[in-house]
Write a protein that holds these residues in place. Structure first.
Motif, PDB file in Angstrom:
ATOM      1  N   ASN A 185      32.174  42.185  38.906  1.00  0.00           N
ATOM      2  CA  ASN A 185      33.279  42.590  38.030  1.00  0.00           C
ATOM      3  C   ASN A 185      33.791  43.981  38.391  1.00  0.00           C
ATOM      4  OD1 ASN A 185      35.070  42.160  35.765  1.00  0.00           O
ATOM      5  ND2 ASN A 185      33.860  43.748  34.723  1.00  0.00           N
ATOM      6  N   ASP A 186      32.863  44.924  38.574  1.00  0.00           N
ATOM      7  CA  ASP A 186      33.259  46.281  38.947  1.00  0.00           C
ATOM      8  C   ASP A 186      33.891  46.308  40.333  1.00  0.00           C
ATOM      9  OD1 ASP A 186      32.387  47.227  36.526  1.00  0.00           O
ATOM     10  OD2 ASP A 186      30.501  48.042  37.301  1.00  0.00           O
ATOM     11  N   LYS A 187      33.395  45.450  41.218  1.00  0.00           N
ATOM     12  CA  LYS A 187      33.954  45.360  42.567  1.00  0.00           C
ATOM     13  C   LYS A 187      35.415  44.905  42.495  1.00  0.00           C
ATOM     14  CE  LYS A 187      31.198  43.600  45.586  1.00  0.00           C
ATOM     15  NZ  LYS A 187      30.414  42.673  46.430  1.00  0.00           N
ATOM     16  N   LYS A 188      35.700  43.916  41.653  1.00  0.00           N
ATOM     17  CA  LYS A 188      37.073  43.419  41.493  1.00  0.00           C
ATOM     18  C   LYS A 188      37.989  44.540  40.998  1.00  0.00           C
ATOM     19  CE  LYS A 188      39.857  40.141  38.970  1.00  0.00           C
ATOM     20  NZ  LYS A 188      40.099  39.820  37.604  1.00  0.00           N
ATOM     21  N   LEU A 189      37.536  45.278  39.982  1.00  0.00           N
ATOM     22  CA  LEU A 189      38.322  46.391  39.442  1.00  0.00           C
ATOM     23  C   LEU A 189      38.510  47.494  40.478  1.00  0.00           C
ATOM     24  CD1 LEU A 189      36.753  46.646  35.874  1.00  0.00           C
ATOM     25  CD2 LEU A 189      38.979  45.660  36.485  1.00  0.00           C
ATOM     26  N   ALA A 190      37.454  47.799  41.216  1.00  0.00           N
ATOM     27  CA  ALA A 190      37.519  48.854  42.228  1.00  0.00           C
ATOM     28  C   ALA A 190      38.477  48.481  43.352  1.00  0.00           C
ATOM     29  CB  ALA A 190      36.127  49.139  42.791  1.00  0.00           C
ATOM     30  N   TYR A 191      38.455  47.224  43.782  1.00  0.00           N
ATOM     31  CA  TYR A 191      39.382  46.798  44.837  1.00  0.00           C
ATOM     32  C   TYR A 191      40.823  46.850  44.349  1.00  0.00           C
ATOM     33  CZ  TYR A 191      36.261  45.494  48.612  1.00  0.00           C
ATOM     34  OH  TYR A 191      35.374  45.538  49.649  1.00  0.00           O
ATOM     35  N   GLU A 192      41.042  46.494  43.095  1.00  0.00           N
ATOM     36  CA  GLU A 192      42.401  46.576  42.553  1.00  0.00           C
ATOM     37  C   GLU A 192      42.873  48.033  42.539  1.00  0.00           C
ATOM     38  OE1 GLU A 192      45.068  45.391  38.639  1.00  0.00           O
ATOM     39  OE2 GLU A 192      43.073  44.508  38.863  1.00  0.00           O
ATOM     40  N   TYR A 193      41.985  48.943  42.133  1.00  0.00           N
ATOM     41  CA  TYR A 193      42.337  50.361  42.119  1.00  0.00           C
ATOM     42  C   TYR A 193      42.537  50.875  43.558  1.00  0.00           C
ATOM     43  CZ  TYR A 193      42.576  55.176  40.596  1.00  0.00           C
ATOM     44  OH  TYR A 193      43.013  56.453  40.348  1.00  0.00           O
ATOM     45  N   TYR A 194      41.679  50.440  44.468  1.00  0.00           N
ATOM     46  CA  TYR A 194      41.819  50.810  45.877  1.00  0.00           C
ATOM     47  C   TYR A 194      43.192  50.380  46.402  1.00  0.00           C
ATOM     48  CZ  TYR A 194      41.431  50.411  50.908  1.00  0.00           C
ATOM     49  OH  TYR A 194      41.685  50.498  52.252  1.00  0.00           O
ATOM     50  N   ASP A 195      43.593  49.152  46.096  1.00  0.00           N
ATOM     51  CA  ASP A 195      44.895  48.654  46.550  1.00  0.00           C
ATOM     52  C   ASP A 195      46.036  49.472  45.951  1.00  0.00           C
ATOM     53  OD1 ASP A 195      43.687  46.708  48.089  1.00  0.00           O
ATOM     54  OD2 ASP A 195      43.973  45.116  46.605  1.00  0.00           O
ATOM     55  N   TYR A 196      45.882  49.863  44.689  1.00  0.00           N
ATOM     56  CA  TYR A 196      46.879  50.696  44.009  1.00  0.00           C
ATOM     57  C   TYR A 196      47.029  52.046  44.724  1.00  0.00           C
ATOM     58  CZ  TYR A 196      48.639  53.829  40.352  1.00  0.00           C
ATOM     59  OH  TYR A 196      49.346  54.774  39.642  1.00  0.00           O
ATOM     60  N   ILE A 197      45.907  52.688  44.998  1.00  0.00           N
ATOM     61  CA  ILE A 197      45.911  53.991  45.684  1.00  0.00           C
ATOM     62  C   ILE A 197      46.499  53.838  47.090  1.00  0.00           C
ATOM     63  CG2 ILE A 197      44.452  55.830  46.659  1.00  0.00           C
ATOM     64  CD1 ILE A 197      44.551  55.924  43.640  1.00  0.00           C
ATOM     65  N   ASN A 198      46.060  52.839  47.813  1.00  0.00           N
ATOM     66  CA  ASN A 198      46.501  52.640  49.182  1.00  0.00           C
ATOM     67  C   ASN A 198      48.003  52.344  49.255  1.00  0.00           C
ATOM     68  OD1 ASN A 198      45.692  52.619  51.928  1.00  0.00           O
ATOM     69  ND2 ASN A 198      45.900  50.393  51.931  1.00  0.00           N
ATOM     70  N   TYR A 199      48.512  51.552  48.336  1.00  0.00           N
ATOM     71  CA  TYR A 199      49.942  51.244  48.315  1.00  0.00           C
ATOM     72  C   TYR A 199      50.753  52.526  48.116  1.00  0.00           C
ATOM     73  CZ  TYR A 199      54.446  49.326  46.990  1.00  0.00           C
ATOM     74  OH  TYR A 199      55.787  49.043  46.932  1.00  0.00           O
ATOM     75  N   ASN A 200      50.373  53.333  47.122  1.00  0.00           N
ATOM     76  CA  ASN A 200      51.091  54.584  46.853  1.00  0.00           C
ATOM     77  C   ASN A 200      50.949  55.560  48.010  1.00  0.00           C
ATOM     78  OD1 ASN A 200      52.225  54.147  44.160  1.00  0.00           O
ATOM     79  ND2 ASN A 200      50.096  53.970  43.553  1.00  0.00           N
ATOM     80  N   HIS A 201      49.779  55.627  48.580  1.00  0.00           N
ATOM     81  CA  HIS A 201      49.522  56.486  49.737  1.00  0.00           C
ATOM     82  C   HIS A 201      50.501  56.145  50.869  1.00  0.00           C
ATOM     83  CE1 HIS A 201      47.366  58.254  53.131  1.00  0.00           C
ATOM     84  NE2 HIS A 201      47.245  57.067  53.658  1.00  0.00           N
ATOM     85  N   ASN A 202      50.626  54.866  51.183  1.00  0.00           N
ATOM     86  CA  ASN A 202      51.519  54.450  52.263  1.00  0.00           C
ATOM     87  C   ASN A 202      52.984  54.696  51.936  1.00  0.00           C
ATOM     88  OD1 ASN A 202      49.628  53.670  54.233  1.00  0.00           O
ATOM     89  ND2 ASN A 202      49.222  51.798  53.090  1.00  0.00           N
ATOM     90  N   LYS A 203      53.364  54.570  50.665  1.00  0.00           N
ATOM     91  CA  LYS A 203      54.747  54.865  50.260  1.00  0.00           C
ATOM     92  C   LYS A 203      55.057  56.336  50.533  1.00  0.00           C
ATOM     93  CE  LYS A 203      57.263  52.846  47.437  1.00  0.00           C
ATOM     94  NZ  LYS A 203      58.515  52.087  47.611  1.00  0.00           N
ATOM     95  N   VAL A 204      54.138  57.230  50.174  1.00  0.00           N
ATOM     96  CA  VAL A 204      54.355  58.664  50.407  1.00  0.00           C
ATOM     97  C   VAL A 204      54.442  58.947  51.906  1.00  0.00           C
ATOM     98  CG1 VAL A 204      53.371  60.980  50.165  1.00  0.00           C
ATOM     99  CG2 VAL A 204      53.283  59.400  48.251  1.00  0.00           C
ATOM    100  N   LEU A 205      53.537  58.369  52.673  1.00  0.00           N
ATOM    101  CA  LEU A 205      53.548  58.604  54.124  1.00  0.00           C
ATOM    102  C   LEU A 205      54.867  58.180  54.754  1.00  0.00           C
ATOM    103  CD1 LEU A 205      49.961  57.541  55.265  1.00  0.00           C
ATOM    104  CD2 LEU A 205      50.867  59.852  54.965  1.00  0.00           C
ATOM    105  N   SER A 206      55.522  57.175  54.197  1.00  0.00           N
ATOM    106  CA  SER A 206      56.788  56.716  54.771  1.00  0.00           C
ATOM    107  C   SER A 206      57.894  57.760  54.637  1.00  0.00           C
ATOM    108  CB  SER A 206      57.225  55.395  54.121  1.00  0.00           C
ATOM    109  OG  SER A 206      57.677  55.600  52.799  1.00  0.00           O
ATOM    110  N   TYR A 207      57.749  58.708  53.710  1.00  0.00           N
ATOM    111  CA  TYR A 207      58.735  59.776  53.527  1.00  0.00           C
ATOM    112  C   TYR A 207      58.442  61.012  54.366  1.00  0.00           C
ATOM    113  CZ  TYR A 207      61.002  57.680  49.469  1.00  0.00           C
ATOM    114  OH  TYR A 207      61.722  56.859  48.644  1.00  0.00           O
TER     115      TYR A 207
END
Length: 138
Positions: free
Chosen positions: A36-58
């Protein structure tokens, strides 16, 4: 470089390769959690990674990326930004990029003179969060 303050540890990465190495290390640690914690952590990881890549594109090559400031010490965010500006100027860098979401006082960045580059919505834990990318010139 690492800044150590009583309660805060902030990592400042020089380039996206370094940051991707840190993200990869954090992802390895997720596998040690229960399902359960792994599922939540991966969702948060994906959230961070998506935003990280959006910033890098600028970001152009000679700029700094600031992410995820959290502190219970009043004024620490401002001190952190001022410190980063000093480091940036010593290295002939004149821009800091950052992202935040509606769970933070995002208007604070506008008060500091940051320019809003993009607003978008992203889901995290079945909730859509309004998210912002800012740029600070100095």
């Amino acid at each position: 470089k690492h800044i150590n303050a009583k309660v805060i540890r902030v990592e400042i990465e020089a380039n996206s390769k370094d940051l991707n190495n840190i993200i990869g290390h954090k992802k390895e640690n997720i596998n040690k959690l229960n399902d359960n914690d792994k599922k939540l952590a991966y969702e948060y990881y994906d959230y961070i990674n998506y935003n990280h890549n959006k910033v890098l594109s600028y970001m152009p090559k000679n700029s700094i990326y600031l992410g995820l400031i959290a502190s219970k010490i009043h004024g620490m965010g401002f001190k952190m930004i001022e410190y980063l500006k000093g480091v940036a100027l010593k290295n002939n860098v004149h821009e800091i990029y950052l992202w935040t979401d509606e769970t933070c006082d995002y208007k604070y960045y506008e008060k500091l003179g940051c320019i809003l580059l993009e607003t978008y919505y992203i889901s995290l834990y079945e909730k859509k969060l309004k998210t912002f990318i800012y740029k600070m010139n100095f």
